[in-house]
Design a protein around this motif. Structure first.
Motif, PDB file in Angstrom:
ATOM      1  N   THR A 305      65.163  29.580   9.148  1.00  0.00           N
ATOM      2  CA  THR A 305      65.928  30.017  10.320  1.00  0.00           C
ATOM      3  C   THR A 305      65.067  29.829  11.552  1.00  0.00           C
ATOM      4  OG1 THR A 305      67.307  31.617   9.156  1.00  0.00           O
ATOM      5  CG2 THR A 305      66.970  31.988  11.500  1.00  0.00           C
ATOM      6  N   ILE A 306      65.586  29.096  12.526  1.00  0.00           N
ATOM      7  CA  ILE A 306      64.875  28.865  13.780  1.00  0.00           C
ATOM      8  C   ILE A 306      65.465  29.819  14.815  1.00  0.00           C
ATOM      9  CG2 ILE A 306      64.360  27.176  15.577  1.00  0.00           C
ATOM     10  CD1 ILE A 306      64.595  25.032  13.338  1.00  0.00           C
ATOM     11  N   PHE A 307      64.620  30.656  15.363  1.00  0.00           N
ATOM     12  CA  PHE A 307      65.062  31.774  16.216  1.00  0.00           C
ATOM     13  C   PHE A 307      64.378  31.669  17.578  1.00  0.00           C
ATOM     14  CE2 PHE A 307      65.062  36.070  17.892  1.00  0.00           C
ATOM     15  CZ  PHE A 307      66.271  36.607  17.475  1.00  0.00           C
ATOM     16  N   ASN A 308      65.182  31.669  18.633  1.00  0.00           N
ATOM     17  CA  ASN A 308      64.636  31.556  19.981  1.00  0.00           C
ATOM     18  C   ASN A 308      64.080  32.904  20.445  1.00  0.00           C
ATOM     19  OD1 ASN A 308      64.096  30.557  22.589  1.00  0.00           O
ATOM     20  ND2 ASN A 308      66.060  31.287  23.335  1.00  0.00           N
ATOM     21  N   LYS A 309      62.777  32.965  20.668  1.00  0.00           N
ATOM     22  CA  LYS A 309      62.165  34.225  21.102  1.00  0.00           C
ATOM     23  C   LYS A 309      62.094  34.341  22.624  1.00  0.00           C
ATOM     24  CE  LYS A 309      57.386  32.526  20.676  1.00  0.00           C
ATOM     25  NZ  LYS A 309      56.076  32.747  20.035  1.00  0.00           N
ATOM     26  N   LEU A 310      62.377  33.233  23.331  1.00  0.00           N
ATOM     27  CA  LEU A 310      62.405  33.259  24.787  1.00  0.00           C
ATOM     28  C   LEU A 310      63.843  33.489  25.245  1.00  0.00           C
ATOM     29  CD1 LEU A 310      60.943  32.819  27.506  1.00  0.00           C
ATOM     30  CD2 LEU A 310      61.461  30.388  27.283  1.00  0.00           C
ATOM     31  N   ARG A 311      64.081  34.594  25.947  1.00  0.00           N
ATOM     32  CA  ARG A 311      65.431  35.001  26.338  1.00  0.00           C
ATOM     33  C   ARG A 311      66.340  35.092  25.098  1.00  0.00           C
ATOM     34  NH1 ARG A 311      65.032  30.744  30.581  1.00  0.00           N
ATOM     35  NH2 ARG A 311      64.326  31.692  32.510  1.00  0.00           N
ATOM     36  N   PRO A 312      66.064  36.025  24.201  1.00  0.00           N
ATOM     37  CA  PRO A 312      66.871  36.131  22.970  1.00  0.00           C
ATOM     38  C   PRO A 312      68.360  36.299  23.222  1.00  0.00           C
ATOM     39  CG  PRO A 312      64.922  37.523  22.833  1.00  0.00           C
ATOM     40  CD  PRO A 312      64.983  37.025  24.247  1.00  0.00           C
ATOM     41  N   TYR A 313      68.730  36.859  24.387  1.00  0.00           N
ATOM     42  CA  TYR A 313      70.145  37.073  24.692  1.00  0.00           C
ATOM     43  C   TYR A 313      70.932  35.765  24.750  1.00  0.00           C
ATOM     44  CZ  TYR A 313      68.599  35.854  29.427  1.00  0.00           C
ATOM     45  OH  TYR A 313      68.044  35.211  30.508  1.00  0.00           O
ATOM     46  N   LEU A 314      70.247  34.639  24.864  1.00  0.00           N
ATOM     47  CA  LEU A 314      70.943  33.350  24.860  1.00  0.00           C
ATOM     48  C   LEU A 314      71.529  33.027  23.484  1.00  0.00           C
ATOM     49  CD1 LEU A 314      68.483  31.192  27.008  1.00  0.00           C
ATOM     50  CD2 LEU A 314      70.678  32.167  27.708  1.00  0.00           C
ATOM     51  N   HIS A 315      71.095  33.768  22.462  1.00  0.00           N
ATOM     52  CA  HIS A 315      71.683  33.668  21.121  1.00  0.00           C
ATOM     53  C   HIS A 315      71.547  32.261  20.556  1.00  0.00           C
ATOM     54  CE1 HIS A 315      75.009  35.667  18.479  1.00  0.00           C
ATOM     55  NE2 HIS A 315      74.074  35.098  17.750  1.00  0.00           N
ATOM     56  N   LYS A 316      70.323  31.743  20.548  1.00  0.00           N
ATOM     57  CA  LYS A 316      70.051  30.420  19.992  1.00  0.00           C
ATOM     58  C   LYS A 316      69.361  30.599  18.640  1.00  0.00           C
ATOM     59  CE  LYS A 316      69.596  27.968  24.419  1.00  0.00           C
ATOM     60  NZ  LYS A 316      70.236  26.662  24.188  1.00  0.00           N
ATOM     61  N   VAL A 317      70.129  30.475  17.574  1.00  0.00           N
ATOM     62  CA  VAL A 317      69.618  30.622  16.215  1.00  0.00           C
ATOM     63  C   VAL A 317      70.197  29.486  15.381  1.00  0.00           C
ATOM     64  CG1 VAL A 317      69.275  32.218  14.292  1.00  0.00           C
ATOM     65  CG2 VAL A 317      69.751  33.141  16.574  1.00  0.00           C
ATOM     66  N   TYR A 318      69.349  28.843  14.580  1.00  0.00           N
ATOM     67  CA  TYR A 318      69.799  27.656  13.838  1.00  0.00           C
ATOM     68  C   TYR A 318      69.233  27.682  12.419  1.00  0.00           C
ATOM     69  CZ  TYR A 318      69.732  22.741  12.340  1.00  0.00           C
ATOM     70  OH  TYR A 318      69.861  21.581  11.622  1.00  0.00           O
ATOM     71  N   LEU A 319      70.069  27.371  11.432  1.00  0.00           N
ATOM     72  CA  LEU A 319      69.649  27.254  10.034  1.00  0.00           C
ATOM     73  C   LEU A 319      69.344  25.782   9.760  1.00  0.00           C
ATOM     74  CD1 LEU A 319      69.273  28.524   7.209  1.00  0.00           C
ATOM     75  CD2 LEU A 319      71.698  28.033   6.782  1.00  0.00           C
ATOM     76  N   ALA A 320      68.071  25.475   9.491  1.00  0.00           N
ATOM     77  CA  ALA A 320      67.640  24.081   9.333  1.00  0.00           C
ATOM     78  C   ALA A 320      68.330  23.431   8.140  1.00  0.00           C
ATOM     79  CB  ALA A 320      66.127  24.019   9.176  1.00  0.00           C
ATOM     80  N   GLU A 321      68.951  22.282   8.400  1.00  0.00           N
ATOM     81  CA  GLU A 321      69.656  21.551   7.350  1.00  0.00           C
ATOM     82  C   GLU A 321      68.763  20.511   6.683  1.00  0.00           C
ATOM     83  OE1 GLU A 321      74.109  21.114   8.720  1.00  0.00           O
ATOM     84  OE2 GLU A 321      72.781  20.863  10.453  1.00  0.00           O
ATOM     85  N   LYS A 322      67.592  20.261   7.292  1.00  0.00           N
ATOM     86  CA  LYS A 322      66.609  19.362   6.697  1.00  0.00           C
ATOM     87  C   LYS A 322      65.246  19.638   7.330  1.00  0.00           C
ATOM     88  CE  LYS A 322      67.924  15.589   9.869  1.00  0.00           C
ATOM     89  NZ  LYS A 322      68.362  14.177   9.945  1.00  0.00           N
ATOM     90  N   ASP A 323      64.204  19.067   6.760  1.00  0.00           N
ATOM     91  CA  ASP A 323      62.857  19.277   7.284  1.00  0.00           C
ATOM     92  C   ASP A 323      62.717  18.611   8.653  1.00  0.00           C
ATOM     93  OD1 ASP A 323      62.554  20.304   4.782  1.00  0.00           O
ATOM     94  OD2 ASP A 323      61.097  18.814   4.074  1.00  0.00           O
ATOM     95  N   GLY A 324      61.835  19.157   9.479  1.00  0.00           N
ATOM     96  CA  GLY A 324      61.613  18.555  10.787  1.00  0.00           C
ATOM     97  C   GLY A 324      60.532  19.265  11.574  1.00  0.00           C
ATOM     98  N   GLY A 325      60.506  18.983  12.865  1.00  0.00           N
ATOM     99  CA  GLY A 325      59.531  19.601  13.770  1.00  0.00           C
ATOM    100  C   GLY A 325      60.227  20.098  15.011  1.00  0.00           C
TER     101      GLY A 325
END
Length: 439
Positions: A305-325
């Motif tokens: 799970t990729i979770f945005n810690k800068l301005r969390p209220y922007l609600h940017k959360v993503y479940l990685a569908e493959k490996d990456g950077g």
């Protein structure tokens, strides 16, 4: 000559914007002549053409020396203010020394990323990034719609290596179409009525989208905090912001069931940054655009799970569908074994979790949350049985798939309505349709 069956208005009227009576009005003029301008094409034979510099005078604003919060002055017209969503409203006390504009005057954005866009003014003091247009002879309403028709062309001709700005010579020498005065009034009145109808339909559909998004949020939040069995017995969670939870659920600190990954890597075939995660949907956007990524590249794996810690209220959360950077201030969180990756994602994606994390942020300009000091210490509730976790995930996805499909359908309807609106304006001001009868 009758109306053409190939009219973009007929093709674009998917939202039922034209009644039968309106379609009957869409006649053509008897005779046409070439305008000499490719995007305009032919115009009615009795209409005139003139350079804009002979029909319109423009005057650029200038930046005041001092802005205040004193309401005894005049409002300083920022773009946020003109678009109706000012973060702060500023005033100019010595406004007589600057360019003052009136309500509903036509403005052109002269500098910046939106250079070439026309916008209606509010009363106030104009900045140097805009110019006010003053008409010599033509109907104000007709002129407004005409300017909107060649907005895209004007934007294409902006100049400047850094900040783009309107090409003044291009603007002054552009062709202005001049119908008879009474025709200008009729065209303006017709378009006022029709665009208002379309705008109302679009606004209603946008409200429906917001309601569907709220439903989506509520479904996810309830499923990961209360479960999906309405008969389950509840118990106090001991977590103030969470309330009661199913009696058989576990309560642990997040750091005991999940871990933050912090692995720097040199490169990755698949790369994302915070701007690629759409607010509130968990989807990736703008992946086709070329990005000039900067900073340290961090590893993530499929299921993280990729979770945005800068301005969390922007609600940017993503479940990685493959490996990456990834680049930027994003946390990479993965389950240690007790939680399914999908269940952990929806837990971190839920509004209740976003709200509590946002309440912990520090920093005024760039508020950010911290894993070690706060996020990892948050108590979360979950069913220990992974089959129940899976059932919750499936429940969420069945409902959100339905909602997302409905939203997508409505968004396409809105897109068609806006295309129709643009075509209607273009064909009316260039004479492709005759909105009323003139002898």
């Amino acid at each position: 000559m009758g109306s053409s069956s190939n009219s973009p208005l007929e093709k674009g009227d998917k939202g039922g914007c034209l009644s039968n009576g309106n379609k009957a009005q869409m006649k053509r003029y008897e005779k046409y002549k070439p305008s000499g301008v490719e995007w305009i094409g032919e115009i009615p034979e009795h209409w005139d053409l003139e350079r804009l510099k002979y029909e319109v005078h423009y005057e650029k604003g200038k930046n005041p020396k001092e802005l205040t919060f004193n309401e005894r002055g005049k409002v300083y017209l920022t773009m946020d203010y003109l678009r109706g969503n000012p973060k702060q409203t500023f005033y100019v006390e010595d406004f007589k020394n600057y360019l003052n504009v009136e309500e509903n005057q036509i403005l052109i954005l002269w500098d910046g990323s939106n250079a070439g866009e026309f916008i209606r003014s509010k009363a106030g003091v104009l900045s140097s990034t805009m110019a006010a247009l003053n008409l010599y002879n033509n109907n104000h309403g007709y002129a407004w719609y005409f300017f909107k028709t060649f907005e895209r062309k004007l934007k294409e001709t902006t100049i400047g290596m850094g900040v783009p700005h309107v090409n003044g010579e291009e603007f002054k020498n552009h062709i202005f179409i001049i119908p008879l005065r009474e025709e200008q009034t009729a065209i303006a009145n017709y378009l006022d009525e029709k665009t208002a109808q379309i705008d109302t339909l679009v606004a209603n559909k946008q409200k429906l989208i917001e309601l569907l998004k709220e439903e989506r949020t509520a479904i996810i939040n309830h499923a990961v905090t209360k479960g999906i069995n309405p008969k389950a017995k509840l118990k106090p969670s001991g977590i103030e912001w969470l309330g009661d939870i199913p009696e058989h659920w576990e309560v642990k600190k997040l750091k005991y069931v999940a871990e933050a990954r912090d692995d720097a890597i040199e490169d990755a075939e698949f790369k994302i940054a915070v701007e690629n995660i759409e607010n509130g949907t968990g989807k990736l956007i703008n992946m086709e655009e070329d990005k000039n990524y900067q900073g340290t590249l961090s590893r993530f794996l499929k299921g993280d799970t990729i979770f945005n810690k800068l301005r969390p209220y922007l609600h940017k959360v993503y479940l990685a569908e493959k490996d990456g950077g990834l680049y930027g201030e994003l946390l990479v969180i993965f389950p240690k074994g007790e939680l399914l990756s999908e269940f952990l994602f929806y837990k971190l994606f839920s509004k209740s979790f976003i709200d509590i994390v946002d309440s912990s942020t520090y920093g005024t300009k760039m508020p950010r949350a911290n894993w070690d000091d706060f996020i990892g210490h948050l108590l979360i509730a979950y069913p220990k049985d992974k089959k129940e976790q899976q059932a919750i995930v499936q429940h969420i996805e069945s409902h959100t798939t339905r909602i997302d499909a409905t939203i997508s359908k409505i968004e396409k309807e809105i897109e068609l309505m806006l295309e129709y609106r643009t075509a209607l304006i273009n064909e009316a001001v260039t004479g492709k349709i005759k909105v009323s009868n003139f002898d």
